[in-house]
Design a protein around this motif. Structure first.
Motif, PDB file in Angstrom:
ATOM      1  N   ALA A   1      -8.866  -9.188   6.710  1.00 26.32           N
ATOM      2  CA  ALA A   1      -9.030  -8.615   5.377  1.00 26.32           C
ATOM      3  C   ALA A   1      -8.816  -7.107   5.413  1.00 26.32           C
ATOM      4  N   LEU A   2      -9.245  -6.486   6.511  1.00 28.23           N
ATOM      5  CA  LEU A   2      -9.053  -5.036   6.653  1.00 28.23           C
ATOM      6  C   LEU A   2      -7.560  -4.704   6.651  1.00 28.23           C
ATOM      7  N   ASN A   3      -6.787  -5.462   7.429  1.00 34.02           N
ATOM      8  CA  ASN A   3      -5.332  -5.285   7.394  1.00 34.02           C
ATOM      9  C   ASN A   3      -4.805  -5.382   5.974  1.00 34.02           C
ATOM     10  N   GLY A   4      -5.239  -6.443   5.292  1.00 31.50           N
ATOM     11  CA  GLY A   4      -4.764  -6.685   3.939  1.00 31.50           C
ATOM     12  C   GLY A   4      -5.142  -5.562   2.995  1.00 31.50           C
ATOM     13  N   LEU A   5      -6.366  -5.085   3.147  1.00 33.31           N
ATOM     14  CA  LEU A   5      -6.839  -4.008   2.278  1.00 33.31           C
ATOM     15  C   LEU A   5      -5.991  -2.752   2.479  1.00 33.31           C
ATOM     16  N   ILE A   6      -5.674  -2.464   3.741  1.00 32.57           N
ATOM     17  CA  ILE A   6      -4.873  -1.263   4.011  1.00 32.57           C
ATOM     18  C   ILE A   6      -3.465  -1.423   3.419  1.00 32.57           C
ATOM     19  N   VAL A   7      -2.876  -2.605   3.634  1.00 32.95           N
ATOM     20  CA  VAL A   7      -1.534  -2.834   3.089  1.00 32.95           C
ATOM     21  C   VAL A   7      -1.555  -2.687   1.566  1.00 32.95           C
ATOM     22  N   TRP A   8      -2.590  -3.266   0.948  1.00 33.91           N
ATOM     23  CA  TRP A   8      -2.699  -3.239  -0.513  1.00 33.91           C
ATOM     24  C   TRP A   8      -2.908  -1.817  -1.024  1.00 33.91           C
ATOM     25  N   LYS A   9      -3.901  -1.127  -0.470  1.00 33.20           N
ATOM     26  CA  LYS A   9      -4.293   0.162  -1.047  1.00 33.20           C
ATOM     27  C   LYS A   9      -3.362   1.316  -0.667  1.00 33.20           C
TER      28      LYS A   9
END
Lengths: 502, 333
Positions: B120-128
């Motif tokens: 989720a951390l990876n995803g959050l970084i990609v998203w934000k």
């Protein structure tokens, strides 16, 4: 006019499957002349330039340079003959120096393939001096402003013995001061006897710097006029054409309450101080030339652009739209200009495309309720007469008209308050066009508030109850369908104040 | 309407044809070259193959959904190692001493939660941040691996719990626990991708992100969910594998990301997103494992295996490209 033209096109024809992109185009560019080429999007300008650049081979007609007939079999040959393009999209290697960019592919060499930097720098600086620019051969191109990068492109043109230089929308991203510099360079080229083709949508510039104007419409040559002997209105008329289908729409049905109101909306340099309202049961057409700001307004209303000032009111209440999801939730839908790029998932089937925005509401437990989806698809396939063998068909395989109906059906199935349709019939065959026009009228009759943006005057006149005319980011006039005439509409989109023109 | 049917059939069927070819080839070649006298297509051997496919296969299901969505995750191998350490180490923590064997589900939960959060951390970084997933997960691959080494240096982390080993080695209806987990994950992800809104939107975003946004789809949350899923599955893969082995080296899971991506691409998922299927990925996973086993069966060493798989991957993508180009040219006519 005794001098031979540097470039003469004689009856050029280019066809693509189903389209006659160029249909007998002829004109000449004289040495030392700035010749404007004008036409709306899709008129054939870019196809013509690709023929000149050797990217397309014409299916008919001849190209002469001076007195000799030439054939351009590729871009390199065109360049070797002295035809040089300054493209709107710059094609420079940002990490390399100015000199390397100018002589890209033709760097002077010493033994063992080493670059002869001394010669390269000297040659480049000589050209730059001629252009009178404030940077030197060793500057990294990425560090230059857009205007100066354009100068690098022009410098590149000067390394060959250019006979004809073609500028494609050169001022699109320039400031006023930068334009002055560009026009000086064009004047210098002109003084050297180079023939210049200048493509632009901006009337002011055309009338400021060109000698003659040739106009294309729908791939056909409309004629060449001397700039000093014509005016903006006449040119606009040639671009748009007068062979109009005069079947106008008059507002027959009763209008409902105001669904959408826009007050003083601005978005940076794109459009300023735009105010209008759309009632239920009404089609409001937005008409103007390319770049007038119509699409940008639509994008703002759909949450794709944040306005810099102004208010958007939906049913009398101010709303803020930060994303399409916000807009959709409030019942604002957009059928975008670029159907394939912005409106459809081409790899998906018809049903999935149609239900895409509402699939989250069609759930049975954790799964998509495919039965409900098929029911929606069937309903709108019948209502809009979408011709496809089955919902399983990939949308990419449908015709343009049927694709557009899928996009329209997608929004209708969600019962929007406001439907915005940008270029409803672009790239669609004549039969489907009239179906879509009829559909837009029907939707208004059913009480939808509809905004239609179009570059085609007959279309706007035909479907609209009211027409908002735009010029250069501003609304110049709003017409009811009784007031509007071709003449006053053309005046309004050419930026001419009523009564001012002859 | 006809265009593309042939290339589509070839593409969806190709991986199974390749598997059949491998089976025949290694069976025949094995007759002449194999050192053992056991047949290659022996039933037990195939069951073992399924079990051995599990660690890569479980992660590959997550990679399929991430790649269909238009992203990629290079950090799965490091996530795998972190989850393994948490699994084995947490069972020795004094606070859980009173739990007896009940520590096992607690350790599983901790490992899976850690994997999900890292994903989720990876995803959050990609998203934000909007930074490309390739770069973000390249960074987290290095970062997560760093955490693994910070924990115990070069030393392995070991803990054997015999109840756990018994569970991991258990067989039900002839299939090992790991095989069951692989099959279950395949089934669940297949449902997610083909039957749920989330799966539908993932395809749409991967195919045409702009049109997906214009349909009101919020792209970021979907991407983050997919990264959380692949993080969870990387941890699940570790849970399955290390329940049995009981010892994790700090280098474990390295290159897993590449094996996983190879399997997914062989299975027909487009690197650019928008197309791919879980069933194809399952085929890709089996095909790779078959190749490894088969080459071993005829006496080739590991380095040969890598060379051959590398060549096959490039050949498959080249073939795919040729088929696609042909399809497009037909469209033009």
């Amino acid at each position: 006019m005794t001098t031979a033209p540097v470039l003469h096109l004689d009856n050029i024809v280019k066809t693509f499957p189903g389209v006659r992109a160029l249909d007998g185009v002829s004109f000449s560019v004289l040495p030392g002349e700035v010749h404007a080429l004008m036409g709306e999007n899709g008129a054939g300008k870019s196809t013509l330039m690709k023929v000149l650049g050797g990217i397309y081979q014409p299916d008919g007609g001849d190209i002469y340079m001076g007195d000799t007939k030439v054939t351009m079999s590729g871009p390199l040959e065109a360049k070797a003959m002295g035809i040089v393009f300054i493209h709107q999209e710059l094609s420079l290697a940002e990490e390399l120096s100015v000199a390397e960019n100018i002589y890209l592919g033709e760097l002077p060499r010493k033994s063992f393939g080493r670059v002869d930097w001394a010669t390269l720098t000297a040659q480049t600086n000589a050209i730059l001096k001629k252009l009178n620019v404030g940077f030197d051969a060793k500057t990294r191109v990425g560090d230059l402003s857009i205007a100066n990068q354009q100068m690098v492109e022009i410098a590149r043109a000067l390394t060959v013995d250019a006979k004809a230089v073609i500028f494609d929308e050169p001022t699109a991203s320039l400031t006023d001061a930068e334009k002055v510099v560009l026009f000086d360079v064009i004047a210098d080229l002109k003084a050297d006897g180079v023939g210049i083709i200048y493509i632009s949508h901006r009337m002011e510039e055309i009338f400021k710097i060109t000698d003659r104007i040739s106009i294309l419409r729908d791939g056909q040559y409309q004629g060449t006029v001397v700039t000093a002997e014509t005016n903006e209105e006449a040119v606009t008329q040639m671009m748009i054409g007068r062979k109009l289908d005069l079947s106008r729409n008059a507002a027959h049905h009763d209008l409902g309450a105001v669904a959408l109101e826009v007050r003083g909306l601005s978005c940076g340099a794109l459009y300023q101080d735009v105010s209008f309202e759309v009632r239920r049961g009404e089609v409001v057409g937005f008409y103007g030339l390319v770049g007038a700001g119509r699409t940008e307004i639509a994008e703002t209303l759909f949450g794709l652009r944040d306005p810099s000032a102004g208010q958007i009111l939906l049913d009398g209440e101010e709303v803020r739209l930060h994303s399409p999801a916000d807009a959709i939730a409030l019942g604002i839908s957009l059928v975008p200009e670029d159907r394939k790029g912005q409106g459809l998932i081409l790899g998906m089937n018809c049903r999935d495309n149609m239900t895409l925005p509402q699939v989250d509401d069609l759930k049975a437990g954790p799964f998509v309720a495919e039965g409900a989806e098929i029911a929606i698809f069937d309903q709108y396939r019948d209502r809009l007469d979408i011709r496809t063998p089955s919902w399983k068909q990939r949308v990419g395989n449908l015709s343009g008209g049927n694709q557009q109906k899928i996009v329209i059906g997608k929004w209708l199935s969600m019962h929007p308050n406001v439907l915005i349709v940008d270029e409803p019939t672009r790239g669609i065959d004549v039969g489907s066009k009239s179906e879509i026009h009829k559909l837009l009228r029907e939707l208004a009759a059913q009480g939808y508030a509809v905004i239609v943006i179009s570059s085609e005057m007959p279309e706007v006149l035909h479907v609209s109850d009211r027409i908002v005319a735009m010029y250069s980011g501003r609304i110049t006039r709003t017409f009811t369908s009784d007031e509007v005439t071709e003449d006053n509409l053309i005046q309004a989109i050419s930026g001419i104040k009523p009564g001012h023109a002859a | 309407m006809q265009q593309g049917t042939l290339s589509k059939a070839l593409k969806s069927g190709a991986i199974w044809g390749f598997i059949a070819f491998e089976l025949v080839f290694f069976s025949v070649a094995g007759e002449f070259l194999s050192l053992s006298d056991k047949a290659f297509m022996d039933f037990d051997n195939m069951l073992l193959l399924l079990k051995q496919s599990a660690p890569i296969g479980i992660i590959a299901m997550g990679m399929t959904i991430v790649m269909v969505n238009g992203n990629i995750d290079l950090s799965v191998g490091a996530t795998f190692a972190i989850a393994a350490i948490i699994l084995l180490e947490s069972m020795t923590w004094p606070i859980f001493a009173a739990l007896g064997d009940w520590v096992i589900p607690v350790a599983w939960l901790l490992a899976l939660t850690a994997g999900t959060l890292l994903g989720a951390l990876n995803g959050l970084i990609v998203w934000k941040t909007g930074v490309d997933a390739f770069i973000v997960t390249l960074g987290s691959m290095l970062g997560f691996r760093g955490i693994v080494f910070m924990f115990n240096g070069e030393n392995p982390t070991s803990h054997l719990n015999w109840t756990l080993v018994d569970f991991a080695e258990a067989e039900f209806l002839g299939l090992a626990t790991a095989s069951w987990v692989l099959l279950a994950v395949t089934l669940v992800i297949w449902f997610v991708m083909s039957r749920t809104v989330h799966g539908r939107n993932a395809y749409a975003i991967g195919d045409n992100r702009e049109a997906a946004v214009n349909a009101g789809i919020r792209v970021g949350p979907h991407m983050m969910i997919n990264f959380a899923i692949i993080g969870f599955l990387a941890a699940l893969s570790a849970v399955v594998f290390y329940s049995e082995s009981g010892s994790v080296n700090p280098n474990d899971g390295q290159l897993y990301e590449l094996w996983v991506i190879t399997a997914v691409v062989l299975g027909g998922t487009k690197i650019t997103g928008g197309a791919g299927s879980v069933i194809g990925t399952f085929g890709g996973v089996i095909a790779i494992q078959l190749l490894r086993k088969g080459l071993g069966h005829i006496g080739a060493d590991t380095s040969t295996v890598n060379l051959v798989i590398g060549l096959i991957l490039i050949a498959v993508l080249f073939l795919d490209r040729q088929l696609n180009v042909k399809g497009k040219e037909e469209l033009k006519v």
